[in-house]
Write an enzyme that holds these catalytic residues in place. Structure first.
Site, PDB file in Angstrom:
ATOM      1  N   GLU A  47      19.708  -4.732 -14.432  1.00 42.36           N
ATOM      2  CA  GLU A  47      19.198  -5.272 -13.163  1.00 42.36           C
ATOM      3  C   GLU A  47      20.303  -5.136 -12.107  1.00 42.36           C
ATOM      4  OE1 GLU A  47      19.407  -9.535 -13.137  1.00 42.36           O
ATOM      5  OE2 GLU A  47      17.884  -9.756 -11.571  1.00 42.36           O
ATOM      6  N   ASN A 110      13.875  -7.538  -5.612  1.00 40.20           N
ATOM      7  CA  ASN A 110      14.713  -7.216  -6.765  1.00 40.20           C
ATOM      8  C   ASN A 110      13.863  -6.266  -7.612  1.00 40.20           C
ATOM      9  OD1 ASN A 110      16.257  -7.117  -9.054  1.00 40.20           O
ATOM     10  ND2 ASN A 110      16.706  -9.326  -9.087  1.00 40.20           N
ATOM     11  N   LYS A 127      10.539  -7.843  -9.136  1.00 35.66           N
ATOM     12  CA  LYS A 127      10.737  -9.077  -9.905  1.00 35.66           C
ATOM     13  C   LYS A 127       9.856 -10.217  -9.384  1.00 35.66           C
ATOM     14  CE  LYS A 127      14.563 -11.980 -11.583  1.00 35.66           C
ATOM     15  NZ  LYS A 127      16.070 -12.084 -11.544  1.00 35.66           N
ATOM     16  N   GLU A 146      18.564 -16.088  -5.486  1.00 39.76           N
ATOM     17  CA  GLU A 146      17.604 -14.974  -5.450  1.00 39.76           C
ATOM     18  C   GLU A 146      16.403 -15.300  -4.576  1.00 39.76           C
ATOM     19  OE1 GLU A 146      18.158 -13.717 -10.054  1.00 39.76           O
ATOM     20  OE2 GLU A 146      16.855 -12.464  -8.862  1.00 39.76           O
ATOM     21  N   CYS A 172      15.137  -9.553 -15.791  1.00 42.24           N
ATOM     22  CA  CYS A 172      15.957 -10.730 -16.033  1.00 42.24           C
ATOM     23  C   CYS A 172      15.177 -12.019 -16.301  1.00 42.24           C
ATOM     24  CB  CYS A 172      16.942 -10.913 -14.889  1.00 42.24           C
ATOM     25  SG  CYS A 172      18.356 -11.888 -15.417  1.00 42.24           S
ATOM     26  N   ASN A 197      21.231 -10.005 -15.387  1.00 39.58           N
ATOM     27  CA  ASN A 197      22.546 -10.529 -14.981  1.00 39.58           C
ATOM     28  C   ASN A 197      22.471 -12.022 -15.281  1.00 39.58           C
ATOM     29  OD1 ASN A 197      24.172  -8.535 -12.781  1.00 39.58           O
ATOM     30  ND2 ASN A 197      21.999  -8.100 -13.005  1.00 39.58           N
TER      31      ASN A 197
HETATM   32  N1  ING Z   1      19.543 -14.555 -14.121  1.00 43.39           N
HETATM   33  C1  ING Z   1      19.380 -15.602 -15.029  1.00 43.39           C
HETATM   34  C2  ING Z   1      18.354 -15.338 -16.126  1.00 43.39           C
HETATM   35  O1  ING Z   1      17.203 -15.709 -16.091  1.00 43.39           O
HETATM   36  C3  ING Z   1      19.296 -17.968 -15.459  1.00 43.39           C
HETATM   37  C4  ING Z   1      19.137 -16.933 -14.385  1.00 43.39           C
HETATM   38  C5  ING Z   1      20.516 -18.128 -16.123  1.00 43.39           C
HETATM   39  C6  ING Z   1      18.227 -18.741 -15.798  1.00 43.39           C
HETATM   40  C7  ING Z   1      20.635 -19.099 -17.126  1.00 43.39           C
HETATM   41  C8  ING Z   1      18.322 -19.723 -16.802  1.00 43.39           C
HETATM   42  C9  ING Z   1      19.537 -19.895 -17.460  1.00 43.39           C
HETATM   43  O2  ING Z   1      18.813 -14.761 -17.117  1.00 43.39           O
HETATM   44  C10 ING Z   1      18.648 -13.829 -13.400  1.00 43.39           C
HETATM   45  N2  ING Z   1      19.164 -12.878 -12.591  1.00 43.39           N
HETATM   46  O3  ING Z   1      17.450 -14.009 -13.454  1.00 43.39           O
END
Ligand code: ING
Length: 315
Positions: A47, A110, A127, A146, A172, A197
């Protein structure tokens, strides 16, 4: 006729805030060449592969915000990646920040694309599940903005004909929602490819929760693969990026839910596997034969009986 696709999961290590597009494309080309050397048919990049994960920062300057986006794909620098793919005869998946003029206005998404081995764009996905907030959470060192920089994707969850099968994409946070896989599973997806990410510890998660980040990463992708009898390829931008630890463990997951290949570093690393698109057939004919076993007429009834709960959007 066998439908075996040799897939390369091309994980990336950190991308610095001021790393140029050209320098990043050089890294992507190096990974693509590695994939060529191991005879991959498809390379999956992460991503937002072209830049650092900029939604971690509150950026007010419009010009700087736009500097993170691609106005055209392929563009000046990314064109070299398309050319290399054509030279090597390799298809690829690329995640990037898309800025587009549509319906009389400027829109930012995204986005990810699937590109065939002659450099033609087979399909695009934008996304849908945007995590985090539009406004910064004041006491957080790292933000997750985001919702500030991207609109919710408006292309749904399509699947695209490729390699004699159907390939879907998500991005993601999409991978954490079972609906994502099922919507593509119902369309007959043989493989779902995605980039991520994922910072260790979102929204100031307590340490014990952050420690589960790698477990949750594989849990959701393995479940999605198993419950929809399809391959899932999840590829990270990993490592210590601009002060934040991002999980790695990019993985190629079979329709049985088994991880058949996984990256072990937090750097640019390629792992490859021969994915038989017919590997999900037995499961689709038995345990997850949707037509034979799903009872959608009852699902609504469950909702009606339970009513609108605290976790469901009001009618
Ligand atoms: N990043 C993360 C993901 O869903 C996140 C956001 C991190 C959500 C940790 C929940 C816990 O993997 C992106 N870019 O969506």
């Amino acid at each position: 006729m066998s439908r075996i696709v040799r897939v390369g999961a091309a994980q990336m290590g950190p991308v610095a805030r001021h790393e140029s597009r050209g320098a990043v494309v050089d890294r992507l080309i190096a990974l693509m060449r590695q994939a060529g050397e191991t005879a991959c048919d498809l390379v999956v990049f992460p991503e937002l592969a072209l830049t650092s994960f900029f939604p971690r920062w509150l950026i007010e300057d419009e010009e700087e915000i736009d500097s993170w986006f691609e106005d055209e794909m392929p563009g000046t620098e990314t064109g070299r990646l398309f050319d290399e793919a054509e030279r090597l005869g390799i298809a690829f998946h690329l995640g990037y920040a898309e800025r587009t003029r549509e319906n009389g206005g400027i829109h930012r998404y995204n986005t990810s694309i699937l590109v065939d081995s002659s450099g033609g764009i087979i399909g695009k996905y934008r996304k849908v599940h945007l995590p985090g907030t539009a406004e910064p959470i004041s006491d957080n060192p790292g933000q997750h903005l985001e919702k500030r920089y991207f609109e919710v994707g408006n292309l749904g969850f399509p699947v695209f004909p490729a390699f004699g099968g159907l390939i879907g994409m998500c991005i993601c946070n999409d991978r954490r929602w079972p609906e994502t896989y099922r919507v593509m599973g119902l369309q007959g997806a043989d493989m779902i490819v995605l980039g991520y990410n994922t910072p260790v510890g979102l929204d100031a998660e307590p340490p014990e929760a952050a420690a589960l980040a790698p477990f949750h990463n594989h849990l959701v992708m393995q479940a999605g693969a198993y419950q929809n009898a399809c391959w899932v390829v999840g590829v990270a931008k990993a490592g210590h990026e601009e002060g934040y630890d991002m999980i790695g463990q990019s993985a190629i997951i079979a329709p049985t839910g088994e991880i058949v290949a996984m990256c072990r570093t937090f750097a640019d690393e390629l792992v490859a596997h021969d994915c038989d698109l017919d590997a999900g057939k037995h499961s689709r004919d038995t345990v997850f034969n949707f037509a034979a076993h799903r009872r959608t007429e009852h699902y609504g009834l469950i909702v009606e009986r339970t009513g609108v709960g605290p976790r469901m959007a009001p009618p």
